[in-house]
Write a protein that holds these residues in place. Structure first.
Motif, mmCIF file in Angstrom:
data_model
loop_
_atom_site.group_PDB
_atom_site.id
_atom_site.type_symbol
_atom_site.label_atom_id
_atom_site.label_comp_id
_atom_site.label_asym_id
_atom_site.label_seq_id
_atom_site.Cartn_x
_atom_site.Cartn_y
_atom_site.Cartn_z
ATOM 1 N N LYS A 70 0.841 -1.201 0.000
ATOM 2 C CA LYS A 70 0.000 0.000 0.000
ATOM 3 C C LYS A 70 0.879 1.256 0.000
ATOM 4 O O LYS A 70 0.655 2.184 -0.769
ATOM 5 C CB LYS A 70 -0.922 0.008 1.212
ATOM 6 N N PHE A 71 1.891 1.272 0.875
ATOM 7 C CA PHE A 71 2.820 2.404 0.919
ATOM 8 C C PHE A 71 3.534 2.568 -0.421
ATOM 9 O O PHE A 71 3.686 3.685 -0.925
ATOM 10 C CB PHE A 71 3.856 2.192 2.026
ATOM 11 N N GLN A 72 3.956 1.460 -1.013
ATOM 12 C CA GLN A 72 4.681 1.501 -2.278
ATOM 13 C C GLN A 72 3.827 2.128 -3.375
ATOM 14 O O GLN A 72 4.312 2.978 -4.128
ATOM 15 C CB GLN A 72 5.094 0.085 -2.672
ATOM 16 N N TRP A 73 2.560 1.747 -3.472
ATOM 17 C CA TRP A 73 1.680 2.313 -4.491
ATOM 18 C C TRP A 73 1.443 3.795 -4.258
ATOM 19 O O TRP A 73 1.427 4.588 -5.203
ATOM 20 C CB TRP A 73 0.341 1.567 -4.538
ATOM 21 N N GLN A 74 1.269 4.197 -2.999
ATOM 22 C CA GLN A 74 1.076 5.616 -2.705
ATOM 23 C C GLN A 74 2.325 6.412 -3.081
ATOM 24 O O GLN A 74 2.238 7.477 -3.693
ATOM 25 C CB GLN A 74 0.756 5.817 -1.222
ATOM 26 N N TYR A 75 3.481 5.900 -2.709
ATOM 27 C CA TYR A 75 4.735 6.588 -2.997
ATOM 28 C C TYR A 75 4.949 6.701 -4.511
ATOM 29 O O TYR A 75 5.275 7.778 -5.024
ATOM 30 C CB TYR A 75 5.905 5.832 -2.361
ATOM 31 N N LEU A 76 4.777 5.592 -5.220
ATOM 32 C CA LEU A 76 5.015 5.610 -6.661
ATOM 33 C C LEU A 76 4.018 6.492 -7.397
ATOM 34 O O LEU A 76 4.375 7.146 -8.383
ATOM 35 C CB LEU A 76 4.986 4.189 -7.221
ATOM 36 N N THR A 77 2.788 6.554 -6.926
ATOM 37 C CA THR A 77 1.797 7.430 -7.541
ATOM 38 C C THR A 77 2.248 8.882 -7.449
ATOM 39 O O THR A 77 2.259 9.612 -8.448
ATOM 40 C CB THR A 77 0.427 7.258 -6.864
ATOM 41 N N VAL A 78 2.640 9.307 -6.264
ATOM 42 C CA VAL A 78 3.108 10.686 -6.081
ATOM 43 C C VAL A 78 4.386 10.923 -6.881
ATOM 44 O O VAL A 78 4.540 11.960 -7.530
ATOM 45 C CB VAL A 78 3.323 10.986 -4.582
ATOM 46 N N TYR A 79 5.309 9.969 -6.842
ATOM 47 C CA TYR A 79 6.570 10.100 -7.566
ATOM 48 C C TYR A 79 6.334 10.303 -9.064
ATOM 49 O O TYR A 79 6.924 11.194 -9.682
ATOM 50 C CB TYR A 79 7.428 8.856 -7.327
ATOM 51 N N PHE A 80 5.463 9.485 -9.664
ATOM 52 C CA PHE A 80 5.217 9.607 -11.099
ATOM 53 C C PHE A 80 4.483 10.893 -11.459
ATOM 54 O O PHE A 80 4.729 11.477 -12.504
ATOM 55 C CB PHE A 80 4.484 8.382 -11.640
ATOM 56 N N ILE A 81 3.603 11.356 -10.580
ATOM 57 C CA ILE A 81 2.940 12.640 -10.820
ATOM 58 C C ILE A 81 3.964 13.769 -10.814
ATOM 59 O O ILE A 81 3.943 14.656 -11.672
ATOM 60 C CB ILE A 81 1.827 12.885 -9.784
ATOM 61 N N ILE A 82 4.888 13.725 -9.873
ATOM 62 C CA ILE A 82 5.931 14.759 -9.798
ATOM 63 C C ILE A 82 6.842 14.684 -11.025
ATOM 64 O O ILE A 82 7.202 15.711 -11.606
ATOM 65 C CB ILE A 82 6.731 14.618 -8.487
ATOM 66 N N GLN A 83 7.212 13.468 -11.426
ATOM 67 C CA GLN A 83 8.061 13.321 -12.605
ATOM 68 C C GLN A 83 7.351 13.824 -13.855
ATOM 69 O O GLN A 83 7.961 14.463 -14.712
ATOM 70 C CB GLN A 83 8.473 11.858 -12.786
ATOM 71 N N LEU A 84 6.056 13.548 -13.971
ATOM 72 C CA LEU A 84 5.275 14.030 -15.099
ATOM 73 C C LEU A 84 5.229 15.542 -15.099
ATOM 74 O O LEU A 84 5.391 16.183 -16.156
ATOM 75 C CB LEU A 84 3.864 13.453 -15.073
ATOM 76 N N ALA A 85 5.048 16.148 -13.932
ATOM 77 C CA ALA A 85 5.018 17.612 -13.845
ATOM 78 C C ALA A 85 6.360 18.209 -14.273
ATOM 79 O O ALA A 85 6.413 19.194 -14.998
ATOM 80 C CB ALA A 85 4.666 18.052 -12.428
ATOM 81 N N ASP A 86 7.455 17.604 -13.818
ATOM 82 C CA ASP A 86 8.785 18.062 -14.221
ATOM 83 C C ASP A 86 8.968 17.924 -15.728
ATOM 84 O O ASP A 86 9.536 18.796 -16.393
ATOM 85 C CB ASP A 86 9.875 17.289 -13.492
ATOM 86 N N TRP A 87 8.516 16.808 -16.288
ATOM 87 C CA TRP A 87 8.655 16.598 -17.726
ATOM 88 C C TRP A 87 7.850 17.644 -18.501
ATOM 89 O O TRP A 87 8.328 18.164 -19.508
ATOM 90 C CB TRP A 87 8.189 15.181 -18.070
ATOM 91 N N LEU A 88 6.652 17.929 -18.028
ATOM 92 C CA LEU A 88 5.828 18.908 -18.713
ATOM 93 C C LEU A 88 6.464 20.302 -18.665
ATOM 94 O O LEU A 88 6.308 21.096 -19.582
ATOM 95 C CB LEU A 88 4.421 18.963 -18.109
ATOM 96 N N GLN A 89 7.176 20.586 -17.578
ATOM 97 C CA GLN A 89 7.843 21.891 -17.474
ATOM 98 C C GLN A 89 9.134 21.920 -18.281
ATOM 99 O O GLN A 89 9.699 22.989 -18.493
ATOM 100 C CB GLN A 89 8.171 22.193 -16.005
ATOM 101 N N GLY A 90 9.608 20.765 -18.651
ATOM 102 C CA GLY A 90 10.830 20.725 -19.462
ATOM 103 C C GLY A 90 12.090 20.736 -18.629
ATOM 104 O O GLY A 90 13.152 21.122 -19.107
#
Length: 91
Positions: A70-90
């Motif tokens: 459960k912790f792993q899924w929560q962590y990875l969800t937030v991590y991928f959202i942050i990575q996506l935001a960084d990618w979108l910002q370039g």
């Protein structure tokens, strides 16, 4: 209505209509690949009998595994959202 010429500001974020086709295709490809892997993991977990299920007792190895998953899924969800935001910002 009055048409206004708004000067472009260097570094201003792009709207969805201005995204390059390669960026949209890359994003959609990565999202579909990520979704496919997640679905495949769920299917394989159910077939092997290791799917995450609710455990009545949080103690013991099974309870720890479920809590960690459960912790792993929560962590990875937030991590991928942050990575996506960084990618979108370039960045």
């Amino acid at each position: 209505s009055v048409a206004m010429d708004i000067p472009e500001v260097p570094g201003a974020p792009m709207t969805g209509a201005e995204w390059p086709r390669w960026a949209v295709r890359t994003l959609l490809g990565l999202l579909s690949a990520t979704g496919s892997v997640a679905v495949l993991q769920l299917i394989v977990g159910r077939v092997r009998g290791t799917a995450v299920t609710r455990v009545s007792s949080p103690k013991g190895k099974i309870g720890q595994q479920a809590a960690f998953r459960k912790f792993q899924w929560q962590y990875l969800t937030v991590y991928f959202i942050i990575q996506l935001a960084d990618w979108l910002q370039g960045t």
